[in-house]
Design a protein around this motif. Structure first.
Motif: not given
Ligand code: HEM
Length: 200
Positions: A3-6, A66, A99-100, A102-103, A189, A196, A199
């Motif tokens: 669920v990460c927008p990246m 970022l 997503a939780g 944090l989103l 995050h 992670f 899921h």
């Molecule tokens: C969640 C990786 C950057 C926003 C996650 C997860 C991973 C991840 C592995 C868990 C996904 C899941 O549980 O399904 C990364 C990596 C980044 C990166 C490697 C390096 C570039 C970012 C950035 C943002 C972002 C820059 C925001 C602009 C989020 C959000 C979630 C998330 C909103 C879900 C949070 C939640 O569960 O409430 N990310 N991420 N990520 N990431 Fe990233």
């Protein structure tokens, strides 16, 4: 789900080996990370820091940079997030996919940042401040990092004071208060990232 927008999309093929999922995910976010490194090199004074400290600030601060840069992916009014592929998903959908809280926190952060109405020059200077304000554990030449931070903060203050009329003092203060918020989003995050698993 991822669920990460990246990523290009929150949906991943359940038959794909997790190594491939990670490879595709890294292809999606690597250009953005590379841009942060290029951006850092263009901050005047950054390249004069010891290489060890440049790497340390980038490691600690890339997510925060970022987050600021991609804040516009979050649309608080419509309650949607646009993934890097350009596809949009509602917060409710992403919640259902795992997503939780944090989103929501990121969405709120983005809304408040947008409300400050920074122009691109201010945004760029603020982003530079964010990077040199990253976690200092392990930094060797603290004095130089602090001197660079002071210089950038003064520049940001001057710029905001010029551009924001009556609001300028509050705008500047609010910007500085974004730094601890970014740190906290970064920490939360990182926990998502560390725990992670794709899921089921
Ligand atoms: C969640 C990786 C950057 C926003 C996650 C997860 C991973 C991840 C592995 C868990 C996904 C899941 O549980 O399904 C990364 C990596 C980044 C990166 C490697 C390096 C570039 C970012 C950035 C943002 C972002 C820059 C925001 C602009 C989020 C959000 C979630 C998330 C909103 C879900 C949070 C939640 O569960 O409430 N990310 N991420 N990520 N990431 Fe990233």
């Amino acid at each position: 789900y991822l669920v990460c927008p990246m990523n290009a999309s929150p949906y991943v093929d359940p038959h794909k080996p997790s190594q491939e999922i990670w490879e595709e995910f890294s292809m999606s976010f690597t250009p953005a990370v590379r841009d942060v490194v290029d951006f850092a090199k263009r901050i005047s004074g950054f390249c004069d820091l010891p290489e060890h400290d440049q790497v340390g600030l980038l490691k600690a601060g890339t997510f925060e940079v970022l987050m600021v840069r991609f804040a516009s992916l979050f649309n608080a009014v419509e309650r949607t997030v646009t993934f890097l592929s350009g596809k949009r998903y509602s917060l409710d959908t992403l919640r259902a996919l795992g997503a939780g809280e944090l989103l929501n926190s990121m969405c709120e952060f983005s809304e408040k940042l947008a409300a400050l109405r920074l122009d691109s020059e201010e945004m760029s200077l603020f982003t530079a401040v964010v990077l040199v304000s990253a976690d200092r554990s392990g930094i060797q030449d603290l004095n130089s990092v602090e001197a660079l931070q002071d210089k950038l903060i003064r520049g940001l203050r001057n710029l905001v004071m010029q551009n924001h009329g009556e609001e300028s003092a509050t705008t500047f203060t609010k910007l500085l208060l974004k730094l601890p918020e970014l740190r906290s989003l970064n920490n939360m995050h990182s926990e998502e990232l560390l725990s992670f698993k794709v899921h089921p």
